[in-house]
Scaffold this active site. Structure first.
Site, PDB file in Angstrom:
ATOM      1  N   LYS A 273       0.843  -1.210   0.000  1.00  0.00           N
ATOM      2  CA  LYS A 273       0.000   0.000   0.000  1.00  0.00           C
ATOM      3  C   LYS A 273       0.875   1.256   0.000  1.00  0.00           C
ATOM      4  CE  LYS A 273      -3.817  -2.357   2.316  1.00  0.00           C
ATOM      5  NZ  LYS A 273      -4.589  -2.603   3.551  1.00  0.00           N
TER       6      LYS A 273
ATOM      7  N   GLN B 168      -4.390  -1.598   9.912  1.00  0.00           N
ATOM      8  CA  GLN B 168      -4.385  -2.909   9.260  1.00  0.00           C
ATOM      9  C   GLN B 168      -4.952  -3.969  10.213  1.00  0.00           C
ATOM     10  OE1 GLN B 168      -3.714  -3.276   6.068  1.00  0.00           O
ATOM     11  NE2 GLN B 168      -3.874  -5.490   5.962  1.00  0.00           N
TER      12      GLN B 168
ATOM     13  N   ASP C 208     -10.730   2.971   4.399  1.00  0.00           N
ATOM     14  CA  ASP C 208     -11.049   1.544   4.329  1.00  0.00           C
ATOM     15  C   ASP C 208     -12.560   1.338   4.203  1.00  0.00           C
ATOM     16  OD1 ASP C 208      -9.028  -0.381   4.319  1.00  0.00           O
ATOM     17  OD2 ASP C 208      -8.592  -0.106   6.454  1.00  0.00           O
TER      18      ASP C 208
END
Ligand code: GUN
Length: 294
Positions: free
Chosen positions: A52, A96, A119
């Site tokens: 990412k 994460q 997200d």
């Protein structure tokens, strides 16, 4: 069978994002900025976050990876999230998953300002998505929609069967495919660990989304002739065949299922690369303030 080529599609969309990031820099004097928090040393998570960050740099975004040991407390983590929420130089924040067992992922998800939740996991974004209002869509489902859109796969009126009901993929995917949009307008079935006659359910699918996290779980006898098969699985196994020391397997038995599918995503080279694109697009929108005013 035709391949839904995540490598080609993601490369094309990333070129567009790069151009738009350059325009944003010209207009605002700054780059979109994504922060990723990583807790602990999970091998898969380390690889994903590194990818990412690397992709942010490739398209001209700023990126910051904040790392904590596995023993950070929930309070410390929430304090850091609140600091980032208040920082106008940061557009997007992801934590994460999975997190260590002493940290409640729901608390963490809700601690993130929904306007920075690139997200798309915050209940505000989830609720707005269900209502078809502007919101951040979770990156993997977003990437799948972009892929279906790119290949002009007609989804209206089709039966979509989703294997797995996770918060990250299965559940949001079911909402998105049922919405009155293109891609969308599917009749959606969500299957999971308690589903009876799983094979019969999956066999009904004109579109099958496999997001169960088990290597080669979806076999050819479960798939209808001509189905569109989307494989979300990234199952890592130690291997001496690859440079990284790991080999990736999807949730779909690709060799056999590709004989029956009309379209199918490979692993690697499919959905994983599109997830990154979804995240980058959300981060760009967060910086521009087009979904939520800055
Ligand atoms: N773990 C697996 N997929 C994801 C994702 O898309 N976002 C975050 N934050 N964690 C994940």
């Amino acid at each position: 069978m035709q391949l839904l080529d995540g490598k080609a599609v993601s490369a094309k969309i990333k070129e567009d994002i790069k151009q738009e990031a350059a325009n944003f820099l010209k207009e605002s004097g700054r780059k979109p900025h994504l922060v990723a928090i990583l807790v602990g040393n999970d091998g898969g998570s380390e690889t994903y976050v590194a990818s990412k960050m690397r992709n942010c740099e490739m398209v001209g975004f700023d990126s910051t990876n904040i790392r904590y040991g596995v023993d950070i407390s929930e309070e410390e983590l929430i304090a850091k999230i609140q600091e980032i929420n208040a920082d106008p130089a940061i557009d997007g924040l992801i934590v994460q998953l999975p997190l260590p067992p002493h940290i409640d992922p729901e608390k963490i998800t809700e601690a993130i300002d929904y306007r920075k939740d690139v997200d798309g996991f915050h209940p505000v974004n989830l609720g707005r998505m269900q209502r078809n209002l502007p919101c951040f869509i979770p990156a993997t489902p977003y990437g799948i929609l972009l892929m279906l859109d790119h290949y002009k796969i007609d989804t209206a009126g089709k039966k979509a069967v989703i294997v797995g009901r996770s918060n990250i993929v299965g559940s949001p995917m079911s909402i998105l495919l049922a919405r009155n949009t293109q891609p969308g307008n599917c009749t959606v079935t969500v299957t999971h660990s308690r589903t009876q006659n799983l094979r019969e359910e999956v066999l009904q699918g004109d579109i099958v989304v496999a997001a169960i996290g088990k290597k080669n779980f979806v076999t050819a006898d479960m798939v209808k002739e001509g189905a569109v098969v989307i494989d979300v699985g990234i199952n890592r196994e130690v291997s001496d065949e690859t440079k990284s020391g790991f080999k990736l397997y999807g949730d779909v038995d690709f060799d056999a299922v590709s004989q029956k599918a009309s379209w199918i995503t490979p692993v690697p080279g499919g959905v994983g690369l599109m997830t990154i694109v979804g995240l980058l697009k959300n981060t760009l929108e967060a910086a521009r303030g087009t979904i939520y005013k800055n």
